[in-house]
Enzyme design. Structure first.
Site, PDB file in Angstrom:
ATOM      1  N   TYR A  75      18.393  59.905  44.610  1.00 34.71           N
ATOM      2  CA  TYR A  75      19.774  60.379  44.689  1.00 34.71           C
ATOM      3  C   TYR A  75      20.529  59.682  45.821  1.00 34.71           C
ATOM      4  CZ  TYR A  75      23.747  63.556  44.469  1.00 34.71           C
ATOM      5  OH  TYR A  75      24.996  64.070  44.330  1.00 34.71           O
ATOM      6  N   PHE A 127      46.983  45.484  34.603  1.00 38.62           N
ATOM      7  CA  PHE A 127      46.351  45.833  33.332  1.00 38.62           C
ATOM      8  C   PHE A 127      46.791  47.267  32.999  1.00 38.62           C
ATOM      9  CE2 PHE A 127      42.759  47.603  30.874  1.00 38.62           C
ATOM     10  CZ  PHE A 127      42.949  46.841  29.748  1.00 38.62           C
ATOM     11  N   ASP A 128      46.703  47.701  31.722  1.00 36.86           N
ATOM     12  CA  ASP A 128      47.319  49.003  31.387  1.00 36.86           C
ATOM     13  C   ASP A 128      46.677  50.207  32.089  1.00 36.86           C
ATOM     14  OD1 ASP A 128      45.164  48.927  29.693  1.00 36.86           O
ATOM     15  OD2 ASP A 128      46.296  49.047  27.829  1.00 36.86           O
ATOM     16  N   ASP A 218      42.043  42.358  41.417  1.00 37.54           N
ATOM     17  CA  ASP A 218      41.392  43.016  40.280  1.00 37.54           C
ATOM     18  C   ASP A 218      40.565  41.905  39.616  1.00 37.54           C
ATOM     19  OD1 ASP A 218      40.699  44.001  37.799  1.00 37.54           O
ATOM     20  OD2 ASP A 218      42.708  44.688  37.263  1.00 37.54           O
ATOM     21  N   ALA A 220      37.904  41.644  37.326  1.00 35.46           N
ATOM     22  CA  ALA A 220      37.086  41.825  36.124  1.00 35.46           C
ATOM     23  C   ALA A 220      36.565  40.483  35.590  1.00 35.46           C
ATOM     24  CB  ALA A 220      37.901  42.546  35.052  1.00 35.46           C
ATOM     25  N   LYS A 261      32.823  43.253  32.371  1.00 39.75           N
ATOM     26  CA  LYS A 261      33.232  41.928  31.876  1.00 39.75           C
ATOM     27  C   LYS A 261      32.309  40.870  32.503  1.00 39.75           C
ATOM     28  CE  LYS A 261      37.099  44.453  31.102  1.00 39.75           C
ATOM     29  NZ  LYS A 261      37.208  45.879  31.436  1.00 39.75           N
ATOM     30  N   HIS A 451      48.100  53.871  20.785  1.00 37.76           N
ATOM     31  CA  HIS A 451      47.328  52.968  19.913  1.00 37.76           C
ATOM     32  C   HIS A 451      45.923  53.486  19.617  1.00 37.76           C
ATOM     33  CE1 HIS A 451      46.726  51.795  24.064  1.00 37.76           C
ATOM     34  NE2 HIS A 451      45.583  51.242  23.735  1.00 37.76           N
TER      35      HIS A 451
HETATM   36  N1  F0G Z   1      41.357  45.540  34.971  1.00 40.78           N
HETATM   37  C1  F0G Z   1      41.359  44.647  33.965  1.00 40.78           C
HETATM   38  C2  F0G Z   1      41.971  43.292  34.194  1.00 40.78           C
HETATM   39  C3  F0G Z   1      40.807  44.983  32.720  1.00 40.78           C
HETATM   40  O1  F0G Z   1      40.831  44.094  31.717  1.00 40.78           O
HETATM   41  C4  F0G Z   1      40.239  46.271  32.546  1.00 40.78           C
HETATM   42  C5  F0G Z   1      39.669  46.680  31.253  1.00 40.78           C
HETATM   43  C6  F0G Z   1      40.254  47.163  33.631  1.00 40.78           C
HETATM   44  C7  F0G Z   1      40.819  46.754  34.827  1.00 40.78           C
HETATM   45  C8  F0G Z   1      39.693  48.562  33.510  1.00 40.78           C
HETATM   46  O2  F0G Z   1      38.315  48.514  33.539  1.00 40.78           O
HETATM   47  O3  F0G Z   1      37.647  49.367  31.267  1.00 40.78           O
HETATM   48  O4  F0G Z   1      35.997  49.188  33.153  1.00 40.78           O
HETATM   49  O5  F0G Z   1      37.758  50.929  33.198  1.00 40.78           O
HETATM   50  N2  F0G Z   1      39.821  46.041  30.169  1.00 40.78           N
HETATM   51  C9  F0G Z   1      39.224  46.332  28.862  1.00 40.78           C
HETATM   52  C10 F0G Z   1      39.772  45.387  27.818  1.00 40.78           C
HETATM   53  C11 F0G Z   1      39.304  47.760  28.460  1.00 40.78           C
HETATM   54  O6  F0G Z   1      39.481  45.576  26.619  1.00 40.78           O
HETATM   55  O7  F0G Z   1      40.464  44.424  28.173  1.00 40.78           O
HETATM   56  P1  F0G Z   1      37.392  49.562  32.731  1.00 40.78           P
END
Ligand code: F0G
Length: 462
Positions: A75, A127-128, A218, A220, A261, A451
């Site tokens: 833990y 990112f969204d 960010d 990813a 990613k 969506h």
């Molecule tokens: N930042 C970027 C640039 C991303 O592409 C994503 C996720 C996130 C943050 C959020 O990360 O999904 O681990 O919580 N992108 C996915 C996509 C969902 O399909 O492009 P997460």
């Protein structure tokens, strides 16, 4: 290898395989009807090639699976945490490392610490989920991409860059006290998976430091971004991807990563910062929602797999193959006359439905109609990035998104060149029948993130 060959091969051999979901046209018609023309509702078993996302869909390596068996599930203070922390520190140079279950958990924690009403976060493009977390804290999110990022038909090497003049003007307008951070998304997923140049990152860093505003990355897809810098930016061709990545991190005060990613894992992420005060406050929130700071919502085995993935992704044979295979898909589509966002991105090729289906207005969801046609034709699943995702339907009035794209995201180390050749053949076929593709009509959708749950049907169906 000593000689340069024209053919770039997949730099791996395959030890474990999964069957693809073959279906008949009649089955796919029935599946799509049952899913109300929303591909999120399609069971994965009914998908032949799944390009919905490159997130959490990678094939792990034998070394990652071996590391899974080394996971220490204690833990507190698990050995796996220290292995993971060391890997993140070696890569990024940041002091305080916190594991989280995925990228958006890091975003929620970070913006709970520094967001809030009256604050504005500026990014090359959020990112969204990043935007949603900034806004959920009460703060405002502003995107300042370079203007060429929105010109989909024309290629440029670094369309992920920030508009520096607009950044300086915005800081002057708002005052640095109301800007808790500047964010650079590497690569820029929302606008075509396009890379950020080192020169732009350096300048953004100088501007941020001058105004005493922290800069966060960010990351990813940091390794894909590093490879584009090596290939496209003057002065970097003889530097290793690892050195380039370290230089990228050196310009910022911290980062967060969806490790789903570029770390090849099916779940995981982290937040890493230099500021001890941010770290202390973030850890408090981490414990509330994710777990004790040495596991952060993950199992010890996940931390081990991430540590291995973060090193593996900087292998240059892998990166060369990765970027080349996405580019190869882009070239094939271009040759077949399919309009795409130019140039192809690092993790995906984006089809431009506005140009392919000029007969369908935004209110007929051209990109969703195209994504559905791709599924019906050959069981290929993609994702709409257009008016279904971003269009607004407040007060019943429809406001179209500024783009109508279909993203073909390529999972890492999963598909081979013959799958890509097949995709090109399928898209050429769909494209030759473009005029016959019918608009869709929205039946119902939720107000937020429509969506995922929207229900649609083709126009003309009673
Ligand atoms: N930042 C970027 C640039 C991303 O592409 C994503 C996720 C996130 C943050 C959020 O990360 O999904 O681990 O919580 N992108 C996915 C996509 C969902 O399909 O492009 P997460």
């Amino acid at each position: 290898m000593d000689k340069t060959w024209r053919t770039i091969i997949e730099p791996f051999k395959i030890k474990s395989v999964e069957p693809l979901g073959f279906t008949t046209r009649a089955e796919r018609e029935q599946v799509l009807r049952a899913a109300s023309w929303n591909l999120f509702g399609v069971p994965a078993d009914k998908v032949l090639i799944d390009l919905l996302t490159d997130s959490g869909t990678s094939a792990m390596s034998a070394e990652q699976w071996a590391a899974v068996m080394r996971g220490d599930e204690s833990y507190a203070g698990a050995r796996s945490f220290f292995t993971f922390e060391k890997a993140v520190r070696e890569l990024t140079g940041y002091r305080h490392v916190m594991p989280v279950h995925q990228g958006r958990a890091a975003e929620r924690i970070l913006f709970s610490v520094v967001g809030g009403p009256g604050k504005t976060v500026i990014a090359n493009s959020h990112f969204d989920t990043t935007r949603a977390n900034v806004e959920a804290s009460g703060a405002t999110a502003i995107d300042l991409p370079v203007p060429e990022a929105l010109d989909f038909a024309h290629p440029a090497p670094f369309k992920g860059d920030m508009d520096l003049r607009a950044l300086e003007a915005k800081i002057r307008e708002l005052g640095s006290a109301s800007i808790p951070m500047i964010v650079m998304t590497l690569t820029n997923n929302s606008l075509g998976g396009q890379p950020v140049s080192m020169g732009n990152l350096r300048r953004v860093s100088e501007i941020a430091r001058h105004h005493r505003i922290p800069l966060l990355l960010d990351v990813a897809r940091f390794a894909e971004n590093a490879w584009f810098i090596k290939r496209r930016e003057l002065g970097y061709s003889s530097r290793s991807a690892a050195e380039i990545a370290r230089e990228m991190f050196s310009y910022a005060d911290g980062c967060w990563m969806s490790a789903k990613k570029d770390a090849f894992v099916n779940i995981g992420g982290f937040l890493a910062v230099n500021d001890p005060e941010w770290s202390a406050r973030a850890r408090e929130i981490l414990i509330l929602g994710e777990g004790f700071p040495t596991y952060g919502g993950l199992a010890g085995r996940d931390l081990e797999a991430m540590a291995v993935g973060l090193r593996e992704v900087l292998d240059e044979h892998y990166l060369e193959y990765r970027i080349r295979s996405v580019e190869y898909l882009g070239e094939g589509l271009r040759k077949a006359g399919v309009p795409i966002v130019e140039p192809p991105g690092g993790h995906a090729v984006y089809l431009d439905a506005k140009r392919l289906l000029p007969h369908i207005p935004p209110a007929g969801y051209p990109a969703q109609a195209l994504a559905c046609e791709l599924y019906l034709t050959a069981g290929v699943r993609s994702v709409e990035i257009g008016s279904l995702m971003f269009g607004r339907r407040e007060d019943g009035a429809f406001q179209p998104a500024r783009m109508e794209l279909v993203r073909l995201a390529i999972p890492r180390r999963v598909y081979t060149q013959s799958h890509i050749d097949f995709l090109i053949e399928v898209m050429a076929d769909v494209s030759s029948r473009a005029k016959t593709i019918k608009p869709l009509r929205l039946i119902s959708a939720s107000q937020r993130l429509a969506h995922f749950t929207a229900r649609l049907e083709p126009e003309g169906v009673a």
